[in-house]
Design a protein around this motif. Sequence first.
Motif, PDB file in Angstrom:
ATOM      1  N   MET A 135      -2.329 -55.397 -20.716  1.00 52.01           N
ATOM      2  CA  MET A 135      -3.297 -55.329 -19.617  1.00 52.01           C
ATOM      3  C   MET A 135      -3.944 -56.688 -19.386  1.00 52.01           C
ATOM      4  N   THR A 136      -4.333 -56.962 -18.133  1.00 48.94           N
ATOM      5  CA  THR A 136      -4.912 -58.242 -17.750  1.00 48.94           C
ATOM      6  C   THR A 136      -6.401 -58.287 -18.060  1.00 48.94           C
ATOM      7  N   VAL A 137      -6.882 -59.423 -18.586  1.00 48.01           N
ATOM      8  CA  VAL A 137      -8.317 -59.603 -18.841  1.00 48.01           C
ATOM      9  C   VAL A 137      -9.011 -59.901 -17.520  1.00 48.01           C
ATOM     10  N   PRO A 138     -10.085 -59.178 -17.162  1.00 48.75           N
ATOM     11  CA  PRO A 138     -10.715 -59.356 -15.849  1.00 48.75           C
ATOM     12  C   PRO A 138     -11.538 -60.639 -15.758  1.00 48.75           C
ATOM     13  N   LEU A 139     -11.593 -61.183 -14.548  1.00 45.35           N
ATOM     14  CA  LEU A 139     -12.510 -62.280 -14.248  1.00 45.35           C
ATOM     15  C   LEU A 139     -13.894 -61.728 -13.914  1.00 45.35           C
ATOM     16  N   MET A 140     -13.896 -60.619 -13.164  1.00 49.25           N
ATOM     17  CA  MET A 140     -15.157 -59.967 -12.783  1.00 49.25           C
ATOM     18  C   MET A 140     -15.026 -58.484 -13.062  1.00 49.25           C
ATOM     19  N   LEU A 155     -28.127 -67.543 -11.715  1.00 46.27           N
ATOM     20  CA  LEU A 155     -27.329 -66.983 -10.620  1.00 46.27           C
ATOM     21  C   LEU A 155     -26.894 -68.076  -9.649  1.00 46.27           C
ATOM     22  N   ALA A 156     -27.817 -69.018  -9.364  1.00 42.77           N
ATOM     23  CA  ALA A 156     -27.469 -70.131  -8.478  1.00 42.77           C
ATOM     24  C   ALA A 156     -26.346 -70.965  -9.075  1.00 42.77           C
ATOM     25  N   ARG A 157     -26.385 -71.131 -10.387  1.00 39.92           N
ATOM     26  CA  ARG A 157     -25.326 -71.904 -11.052  1.00 39.92           C
ATOM     27  C   ARG A 157     -23.976 -71.210 -10.917  1.00 39.92           C
ATOM     28  N   LEU A 158     -23.977 -69.876 -11.066  1.00 37.45           N
ATOM     29  CA  LEU A 158     -22.726 -69.138 -10.886  1.00 37.45           C
ATOM     30  C   LEU A 158     -22.202 -69.287  -9.465  1.00 37.45           C
ATOM     31  N   ARG A 159     -23.095 -69.112  -8.486  1.00 35.73           N
ATOM     32  CA  ARG A 159     -22.661 -69.241  -7.089  1.00 35.73           C
ATOM     33  C   ARG A 159     -22.105 -70.634  -6.816  1.00 35.73           C
ATOM     34  N   VAL A 182     -19.169 -61.667 -15.315  1.00 36.96           N
ATOM     35  CA  VAL A 182     -18.303 -62.699 -14.754  1.00 36.96           C
ATOM     36  C   VAL A 182     -17.811 -63.554 -15.913  1.00 36.96           C
ATOM     37  N   ASP A 183     -16.499 -63.548 -16.128  1.00 40.36           N
ATOM     38  CA  ASP A 183     -15.926 -64.261 -17.275  1.00 40.36           C
ATOM     39  C   ASP A 183     -16.578 -63.796 -18.573  1.00 40.36           C
ATOM     40  N   GLY A 184     -16.893 -62.511 -18.638  1.00 39.57           N
ATOM     41  CA  GLY A 184     -17.507 -61.955 -19.827  1.00 39.57           C
ATOM     42  C   GLY A 184     -18.993 -62.175 -19.933  1.00 39.57           C
ATOM     43  N   CYS A 185     -19.617 -62.848 -18.962  1.00 39.59           N
ATOM     44  CA  CYS A 185     -21.051 -63.148 -19.002  1.00 39.59           C
ATOM     45  C   CYS A 185     -21.805 -62.090 -18.208  1.00 39.59           C
ATOM     46  N   ASP A 186     -22.782 -61.457 -18.850  1.00 38.68           N
ATOM     47  CA  ASP A 186     -23.582 -60.425 -18.198  1.00 38.68           C
ATOM     48  C   ASP A 186     -24.517 -61.081 -17.193  1.00 38.68           C
ATOM     49  N   VAL A 187     -24.246 -60.840 -15.921  1.00 38.25           N
ATOM     50  CA  VAL A 187     -25.039 -61.464 -14.865  1.00 38.25           C
ATOM     51  C   VAL A 187     -26.484 -60.969 -14.892  1.00 38.25           C
ATOM     52  N   GLY A 188     -26.709 -59.756 -15.340  1.00 36.32           N
ATOM     53  CA  GLY A 188     -28.053 -59.204 -15.377  1.00 36.32           C
ATOM     54  C   GLY A 188     -28.981 -59.956 -16.313  1.00 36.32           C
ATOM     55  N   ALA A 189     -28.413 -60.707 -17.261  1.00 40.76           N
ATOM     56  CA  ALA A 189     -29.238 -61.458 -18.203  1.00 40.76           C
ATOM     57  C   ALA A 189     -29.638 -62.823 -17.670  1.00 40.76           C
ATOM     58  N   LEU A 190     -29.138 -63.214 -16.491  1.00 42.50           N
ATOM     59  CA  LEU A 190     -29.406 -64.544 -15.944  1.00 42.50           C
ATOM     60  C   LEU A 190     -30.643 -64.520 -15.046  1.00 42.50           C
ATOM     61  N   ASP A 191     -31.353 -65.626 -15.054  1.00 38.04           N
ATOM     62  CA  ASP A 191     -32.482 -65.768 -14.134  1.00 38.04           C
ATOM     63  C   ASP A 191     -31.975 -66.282 -12.792  1.00 38.04           C
ATOM     64  N   ALA A 192     -32.903 -66.590 -11.886  1.00 46.97           N
ATOM     65  CA  ALA A 192     -32.507 -67.017 -10.536  1.00 46.97           C
ATOM     66  C   ALA A 192     -31.691 -68.298 -10.574  1.00 46.97           C
ATOM     67  N   ALA A 247     -19.324 -62.531 -23.394  1.00 45.37           N
ATOM     68  CA  ALA A 247     -19.032 -63.757 -24.150  1.00 45.37           C
ATOM     69  C   ALA A 247     -20.082 -64.826 -23.938  1.00 45.37           C
ATOM     70  N   CYS A 248     -21.161 -64.525 -23.251  1.00 47.90           N
ATOM     71  CA  CYS A 248     -22.183 -65.548 -22.978  1.00 47.90           C
ATOM     72  C   CYS A 248     -23.563 -64.921 -23.057  1.00 47.90           C
ATOM     73  N   ALA A 249     -23.842 -64.383 -24.225  1.00 46.00           N
ATOM     74  CA  ALA A 249     -25.135 -63.731 -24.390  1.00 46.00           C
ATOM     75  C   ALA A 249     -26.293 -64.696 -24.179  1.00 46.00           C
ATOM     76  N   ASP A 250     -26.039 -65.965 -24.440  1.00 40.19           N
ATOM     77  CA  ASP A 250     -27.112 -66.962 -24.303  1.00 40.19           C
ATOM     78  C   ASP A 250     -26.584 -68.158 -23.536  1.00 40.19           C
TER      79      ASP A 250
END
Length: 638
Positions: free
Chosen positions: A1-6, A79-83, A66-76, A234-237
């Motif tokens: 199975m393929t590992v997801p990006l999102m 999120l801007a960095r991801l975008r 996204v790439d294993g990183c929980d977006v809900g744990a990110l601040d504003a 994969a990016c808890a912090d």
Amino acid sequence: MTVPLMQLQAVGRRYDEAGPDALAGIDLAIARGEMVAIVGASGSGKSTLMNILGCLDRPSRGRYLVDGCDVGALDADGLARLRREHFGFVFQRYHLLTRLSALENIALPASYAGGARRLRQERAHGLLQRFGLGGLGNRRPSELSGGQQQRVSIARALMNGGRVILADEPTGALDSRSGRQVMAILHELHGAGHTVILVTHDPGLAAQAQRVIEMRDGRIVSDSGTRVSPARSACADVPPEADRGYWGEAVRGAVAALAAHRLRSALATLGISIGIAAVVAIVALGAGARKYVLDDIRSIGSNTLYVNRGGDFGDDRAAGVRTFLPGDLKALAGEPWAASATPVTMRTLRLRYRERDFNGQVYAVAADGFLSSGMALVAGRGLVHEDVSRLAQVAVIDDNTRRRVFGEGRAVLGQAVMVGGMPATVVGVVRTRDEYRPELQVWLPYTTAAARLFGQDFFDSLTVRVAADVPAALAERRLEQLLTRLHGRKDFFIFNMDRVVKQMENTTRTLTLLLSLLALIALVVGGIGVMNIMLVSVSERTHEIGIRMAVGARQSDVRRQFLIEAVLVCLIGGVIGIALAFAAGQAFSLFVSKWRMIYNWQVVALAFVCASLIGLGFGYLPARKAARMDPVQALARE
């Protein structure tokens, strides 16, 4: 199975607590390199899903990785960095900034990612060439066709790499030919390894994707894609991103924004200009007035002590004090702290010359005693010691007496004038400090006046000049001790001119401060005007703010943009205000010749500092409001 990006896990989105779910329990995984079409009728939730996938919106519940990183744990800012680093947006209405050229629109995401401006320009030029837009880089969006604008939008999406291209109805506003060109570009990008997510209601476009997801009422009802394995975080912090400080780009953007709204900017600048001009001009006016008044007082002599009979001004017992005698002058002559001393006795007597007859003020003084009042000789000489010792019948007159008694233009030196019942030869003419003073003034040797006119051997008062290197307060104490000893009691009071100067300095300084505070009110009003206009600007530019956030601007970037605009308005207003203050000084000198406005460069520098602080202070609220906008809601505003 393929590992997801999102990957979305039980994601729900509700805008209103009492309303229905826009998304209800979405489970979705998208692998790298897929081309996915999300279809559905209007209101099915496909645009909401794309906004969450692109980190423009947050889910109300569930997890998004996204790439294993929980977006809900990110601040504003996270999120801007991801975008900025992962996503590139292609919108149906293009969402280009109208004030920027095609080249500048393409380079915009890179300006928030840092790096050399030259490299950003080179990459933007390369993308222009790649999408057949060479030679159109300097054109504004309004000068481009719909297809060209959409290609600029795609080039902007690729500026920072665009690993994931999110295209929301990319052909919806285009003709069929331009639409085919845009789809060809998206297929080309997919072939180059980009993940392309296409939101559309057109089944024909959806059929061109390798995977089609159909939505209805906020749910996925069909998915033709392959299964992917669950992702693990994969990016808890995620380390905080350093503030790269895009000052150059922010300043250029601020200048462009102000230039685009010239009238509004001019009105905001006007208030600051008036406030700064008022502060600088009032301080200069106060400094000039203070110098004029103090110079006028010092011309009499700030190191002068006036000794009068009695306990104070208006003392009824003063007339009975007859202890001011020539012996006081002899005693003062031997004191090292006393530069000179002269008696003063004044009477009003008749002045006659031929057929002219006037009342005049006759002063009995010592040699050159009249000069203690700050007057200067304009003709002849003053009284000398020989005049005093031999009781000479000589007189010094003022300009006013020369004009009125002898007539304009007549030579007066050597002429005899009757002072009371005594003829006196005019030996000198002085100019008084106040040329408009109406009294006629005559100075005689005090010995002559006492023996031949006044019939008294005591003086009305004494004027003592303090030595240059002696403090006036010390001299005043010594004088009081000396005269008290000579008179046997303290039957006099001393008026210290130095004290008057200091009181006048304090008074004028206080008045200048009060007037400056009043002028500061105008400055604060101007600052409030800047804040109001910036708030209007934020409201009108909500859509622009949404675009900047979509391409990766952080809250600090947006806040900096609007703060710089506010500061620029105030600094420009400060420059204009200072120029107006100097112009006011030039105009003032045309009407007032006796004194000038005195400008202090420290005050000018302080005016610039005040202008900057006003910009920061009153610009912060609008900047904060702009930075805290929701990207999705901002993009929805046209």
